[in-house]
Motif scaffolding. Structure first.
Motif, mmCIF file in Angstrom:
data_model
loop_
_atom_site.group_PDB
_atom_site.id
_atom_site.type_symbol
_atom_site.label_atom_id
_atom_site.label_comp_id
_atom_site.label_asym_id
_atom_site.label_seq_id
_atom_site.Cartn_x
_atom_site.Cartn_y
_atom_site.Cartn_z
ATOM 1 N N ASP A 29 0.854 -1.178 0.000
ATOM 2 C CA ASP A 29 0.000 0.000 0.000
ATOM 3 C C ASP A 29 0.899 1.239 0.000
ATOM 4 O O ASP A 29 1.862 1.297 0.768
ATOM 5 C CB ASP A 29 -0.885 -0.025 1.255
ATOM 6 N N PRO A 30 0.620 2.229 -0.857
ATOM 7 C CA PRO A 30 1.498 3.409 -0.940
ATOM 8 C C PRO A 30 1.740 4.110 0.394
ATOM 9 O O PRO A 30 2.864 4.540 0.674
ATOM 10 C CB PRO A 30 0.782 4.332 -1.931
ATOM 11 N N ALA A 31 0.730 4.221 1.221
ATOM 12 C CA ALA A 31 0.912 4.880 2.518
ATOM 13 C C ALA A 31 1.823 4.048 3.424
ATOM 14 O O ALA A 31 2.688 4.595 4.125
ATOM 15 C CB ALA A 31 -0.436 5.115 3.185
ATOM 16 N N LYS A 32 1.635 2.728 3.403
ATOM 17 C CA LYS A 32 2.499 1.857 4.210
ATOM 18 C C LYS A 32 3.927 1.891 3.688
ATOM 19 O O LYS A 32 4.883 1.929 4.452
ATOM 20 C CB LYS A 32 1.975 0.419 4.207
ATOM 21 N N ARG A 33 4.079 1.871 2.359
ATOM 22 C CA ARG A 33 5.412 1.950 1.769
ATOM 23 C C ARG A 33 6.111 3.222 2.248
ATOM 24 O O ARG A 33 7.261 3.187 2.670
ATOM 25 C CB ARG A 33 5.351 1.937 0.246
ATOM 26 N N GLN A 34 5.411 4.337 2.171
ATOM 27 C CA GLN A 34 6.014 5.605 2.569
ATOM 28 C C GLN A 34 6.393 5.590 4.048
ATOM 29 O O GLN A 34 7.447 6.098 4.431
ATOM 30 C CB GLN A 34 5.085 6.788 2.271
ATOM 31 N N ALA A 35 5.556 5.007 4.883
ATOM 32 C CA ALA A 35 5.885 4.908 6.314
ATOM 33 C C ALA A 35 7.156 4.083 6.518
ATOM 34 O O ALA A 35 8.012 4.448 7.347
ATOM 35 C CB ALA A 35 4.717 4.288 7.080
ATOM 36 N N HIS A 36 7.303 3.002 5.769
ATOM 37 C CA HIS A 36 8.513 2.180 5.878
ATOM 38 C C HIS A 36 9.741 2.921 5.359
ATOM 39 O O HIS A 36 10.825 2.831 5.940
ATOM 40 C CB HIS A 36 8.348 0.862 5.125
ATOM 41 N N ASP A 38 10.120 6.191 5.340
ATOM 42 C CA ASP A 38 10.423 7.210 6.357
ATOM 43 C C ASP A 38 11.180 6.586 7.519
ATOM 44 O O ASP A 38 12.163 7.155 8.017
ATOM 45 C CB ASP A 38 9.139 7.866 6.863
#
Length: 108
Positions: A29-36, A38
């Protein structure tokens, strides 16, 4: 994810200095990817700060955090694809089924 390095035709690896490195799992998921991502960047900064401070324990913790973020992204640990193809992460591209593809790129 834009990259300046060649990406294998199947999108599983990019090549740096003749070595394959696993790409992140494209199904995240794009939001999860970005959190990882970060988390990975924070951990990398923490490695640098710990090294500068000479704090071996903090460096070890930060490196463990880098590893955990890379696992979450699918760059380390079990392969994210499910077709049974072996994982060639960190291998020299010339010693893998990608050798002919890479040679055909005619890179300097």
């Amino acid at each position: 994810m834009p990259t300046q390095h060649p990406v294998t035709p199947d999108g599983r690896y990019f090549v740096v200095a003749g070595r394959l490195w696993r790409m992140s799992n494209p199904d995240l998921d794009p939001a999860k990817r970005q959190a990882h991502v970060d988390r990975l960047m924070r951990a990398r900064r923490a490695v640098g700060a710990a090294k500068k401070a000479g704090d071996a324990q903090a460096e070890r913790r930060a490196r463990d955090d880098v590893d955990a973020a890379k696992h979450a992204l699918g760059e380390r640990g079990p392969a994210w694809w499910t077709d049974g193809t072996p994982d060639y992460n960190r291998r020299l591209v010339g010693n893998t089924p990608y050798a002919d593809w890479y040679a055909a790129l005619h890179l300097p």
